[in-house]
Write an enzyme that holds these catalytic residues in place. Sequence first.
Site, short mmCIF file in Angstrom:
data_model
loop_
_atom_site.label_atom_id
_atom_site.label_comp_id
_atom_site.label_asym_id
_atom_site.label_seq_id
_atom_site.Cartn_x
_atom_site.Cartn_y
_atom_site.Cartn_z
N LYS A 282 0.85 -1.18 0.00
CA LYS A 282 0.00 0.00 0.00
C LYS A 282 0.89 1.24 0.00
O LYS A 282 1.87 1.30 0.74
CB LYS A 282 -0.89 -0.03 1.25
CG LYS A 282 -2.17 0.74 1.11
CD LYS A 282 -3.22 0.23 2.09
CE LYS A 282 -4.46 1.09 2.02
NZ LYS A 282 -5.58 0.51 2.74
N GLU A 366 -19.61 -5.34 9.45
CA GLU A 366 -20.52 -4.59 10.32
C GLU A 366 -21.65 -5.47 10.86
O GLU A 366 -22.10 -5.30 11.99
CB GLU A 366 -21.10 -3.38 9.58
CG GLU A 366 -20.10 -2.24 9.35
CD GLU A 366 -19.16 -2.48 8.18
OE1 GLU A 366 -19.31 -3.51 7.48
OE2 GLU A 366 -18.25 -1.66 7.97
N ARG A 394 -25.84 -1.71 6.52
CA ARG A 394 -25.57 -3.11 6.30
C ARG A 394 -25.94 -3.96 7.52
O ARG A 394 -26.21 -5.14 7.39
CB ARG A 394 -24.07 -3.21 6.07
CG ARG A 394 -23.69 -4.45 5.48
CD ARG A 394 -22.32 -4.31 4.96
NE ARG A 394 -22.33 -3.98 3.56
CZ ARG A 394 -21.33 -4.29 2.77
NH1 ARG A 394 -20.29 -4.91 3.23
NH2 ARG A 394 -21.37 -3.96 1.51
C1 LIG Z 1 -18.99 -1.95 4.42
C2 LIG Z 1 -17.80 -1.06 4.53
N1 LIG Z 1 -17.21 -0.90 5.72
C3 LIG Z 1 -16.13 -0.10 5.85
C4 LIG Z 1 -15.62 0.55 4.77
C5 LIG Z 1 -14.45 1.52 4.93
N2 LIG Z 1 -13.31 1.03 4.19
C6 LIG Z 1 -13.01 1.47 2.98
S1 LIG Z 1 -11.67 0.80 2.31
C7 LIG Z 1 -11.41 -0.11 3.71
C8 LIG Z 1 -10.22 -1.00 3.80
C9 LIG Z 1 -10.11 -1.84 2.57
O1 LIG Z 1 -9.02 -2.68 2.65
P1 LIG Z 1 -8.65 -3.54 1.39
O2 LIG Z 1 -9.87 -4.15 0.81
O3 LIG Z 1 -7.57 -4.44 1.77
O4 LIG Z 1 -8.16 -2.48 0.32
P2 LIG Z 1 -6.85 -1.59 0.35
O5 LIG Z 1 -7.27 -0.23 0.73
O6 LIG Z 1 -5.89 -2.18 1.31
O7 LIG Z 1 -6.35 -1.65 -1.05
C10 LIG Z 1 -12.40 0.11 4.65
C11 LIG Z 1 -12.48 -0.51 5.97
C12 LIG Z 1 -16.29 0.38 3.55
N3 LIG Z 1 -15.93 1.01 2.46
N4 LIG Z 1 -17.36 -0.43 3.46
MG LIG Z 2 -5.56 -4.24 1.72
#
Ligand SMILES: Cc1ncc(C[n+]2csc(CCOP(=O)(O)OP(=O)(O)O)c2C)c(N)n1
Ligand SMILES: [Mg+2]
Length: 730
Positions: A282, A366, A394
């Site tokens: 990242k 969630e 959700r």
């Molecule tokens: C249902 C939901 N909960 C929380 C989030 C907030 N959120 C957005 S991106 C993220 C982390 C995503 O991690 P990953 O899928 O590994 O993607 P990366 O950013 O590491 O590429 C979170 C918790 C969301 N978008 N949707």
């Molecule tokens: Mg990730």
Amino acid sequence: MPLLRSLQGPEDLRALPSEALPTLAAEIRDALVSSVAKTGGHLGPNLGCVELTIALHRVFDSPREPIVFDTGHQAYVHKMLTGRVEGFERLRQRGGLSGYPSRSESEHDWVENSHASTSLSYADGLAKAFAVRGDTRPVVAVIGDGALTGGMAWEALNNIAAAQDRPVVIVVNDNGRSYSPTIGGVADALATLRLRPGYENALLQVRQALHRAPVVGSALYDALHAIKKGLKDVLSPQGMFEDLGMKYVGPVDGHDIEVMESALRRARSFGGPVIVHAVTTKGFGYAPAETDQIDAWHATGVFDPDSGASTVAARDWTTAFSDELVRIGAERSDVVAITAAMLHPTGLAAFAERFPERTFDVGIAEQHALTSAAGLAMGGLHPVVAVYSTFLNRAFDQLLMDVALHGQPVTVVLDRAGVTGTDGASHNGMWDMSILSVVPGMRLAAPRDESTLREALRESVAVTDGPTVVRFPKGPPPVDIPALERFGPADVLRRGDRPDVLLVAVGSMVPMCLAVAERAADQGIEVTVVDPRWVLPVAPELVNLAAGHRLVVTVEDGGRAGERARPHPGAAGPRVRRAGARRRPAAAVLRPRQPRPGAGRRRPDRAGRRPPHRRVGRDAGRTRRRPRRRNRGRGAAVMIAEIQVAPSPPGTPGDPHAYVEAAIAVIQAAGLRYEVGALGTTVEGEDDVVWATLRSAHEAMLAAGAPAGLSHIKVASVNRTMDSLTAKFR
Ligand SMILES: Cc1ncc(C[n+]2csc(CCOP(=O)(O)OP(=O)(O)O)c2C)c(N)n1
Ligand SMILES: [Mg+2]
Ligand SMILES: CC(=O)[C@@H](O)[C@H](O)COP(=O)(O)O
């Protein structure tokens, strides 16, 4: 950025020789950093998937072969490669590019998401649809290790794995992080694959060789590539996915375009469900992001691209919550905290540092968070679940069934309630009040400032027999706003000299309502402003206060979802209105208009947090009501009436129709079927409500400032409707 700007779409990318690709990747990184520096946005996730996205668009024929990005926060590179580089000047700005995939922007964006863990279900559905139609094209889903912790992803995998003839390519973009490092068994399993000593050592050697080389000549590159290409074959495909019946390719270095391309081509050729496990970093390639321990610049505001420095944020609502929860945690050992992979953004990091054994990161889950909280409560603890308002949607069923109907003391803290701004329609916290008001026994607080936030949080964790919710918006809270007096839970913040208008100001709407009250006073309208603090349940004291006023207006920062249903599933307004209507009818619910997401109707809703009050008046005026027929067949008396208000004079010099429009606004807000005509407005509904509304409309004309006025009213008690009387003339 000559190369990047020369690309009109993926065909041009596919025509590039592979030697040009590292230069293209570097240009994309520069473009990401320089544009996000100006607008803010999701930097770390996009820096981490540059090569992966290039490879995807070289191997798959988008848009014919759909590429669905989970969550969508990492789709900037995809946007750049599908002809939208220019739009980055106005990323997340009004009229500019959305921060997420957007169907109205491009045919390459099959879905418009932003909530996590949905991509595999979309891909499953698309693959099924293609199969039913005899179409063999593959579908690609790109999902992060974080999004892979969400339950929906596994529900989809369960289906995808079962159909060996449906070509679904799942690219797991594994950077080991959600915001913070991803936790849980799935993350551990991925890490086991990723951290296999053979793979790591060989990768290290490759990278060291690259660093030692003065210039990465093509001969060296080819040699290294060969090593890595062999590497993935050396490593045997591993358990978790194979056990599900999925083919597994990987782990592959997600920053090596050629390796990625080769893995994707192999996956494509399988013709069935396959996982490509790409290991990425990242924030890759931009030191401030790559080395950031908190969230690798998951989402950033404006910053200086050279130094990485950004302006220090003002104290915000989240910090106020965070501080108070730590204090409560120190006093109460039964208070525990739950986050759905958002420890820092929801303000739980301080609590976690102080009480690590009492903090649970459940992953992006969630639904599970809420039911797990119910279990914690059954076990004698008081959980505080901190989520963004939009993500509570959700977990509605879990909150209703598993928490509320079991009477479990769980406190849900909703950050980002109301308008959030640049993240677009889906991130506005506009649904919570609507959905929560149908939960039996729900207690919902909307604090107006830091003090009332602290107070509401303490009151919440003191509840022992059911759920409590505390909601607050994004950004800084106002300076504390003192109350003149308290009636039950409600605070009177301003007293009008006469009981003309009661303004029920919900949470962050308070400062705007106080300002409106001052302006009304300048025009001779006396406004009392009350903050209910606890929006649900509606306090009898508030209803009594409402009953003593000629006009009651509630101002809430929520959506209008479900407005056509009855009982009205809004929050305070509708209930005050119903309660008030039994005694004094003039009641309106004004909600600053919230953008409605939806294909073809997406509004330009990324314009920052424009003061919503500027839209309130217009909004109320625009409300359209559908016929309400619920009483048909139930014997309730239906009445049709027409009212023509004739103020004298008709309005003010600045607004010649002001008084008439005030009367119409009351009719519009009354929930009746109505039609505004050139010479009067016709309404239809239950007789009680119609009578009350007629009176309210007349009084609204006077309350708006008309020195005198005459209302012509016709009333018909007939067993007919407006539509049946007029249908044959239309
Ligand atoms: C249902 C939901 N909960 C929380 C989030 C907030 N959120 C957005 S991106 C993220 C982390 C995503 O991690 P990953 O899928 O590994 O993607 P990366 O950013 O590491 O590429 C979170 C918790 C969301 N978008 N949707
Ligand atoms: Mg990730
Ligand atoms: C993709 C996502 O859901 C989050 O990253 C969100 O965009 C963050 O919003 P804030 O910047 O308001 O924390």
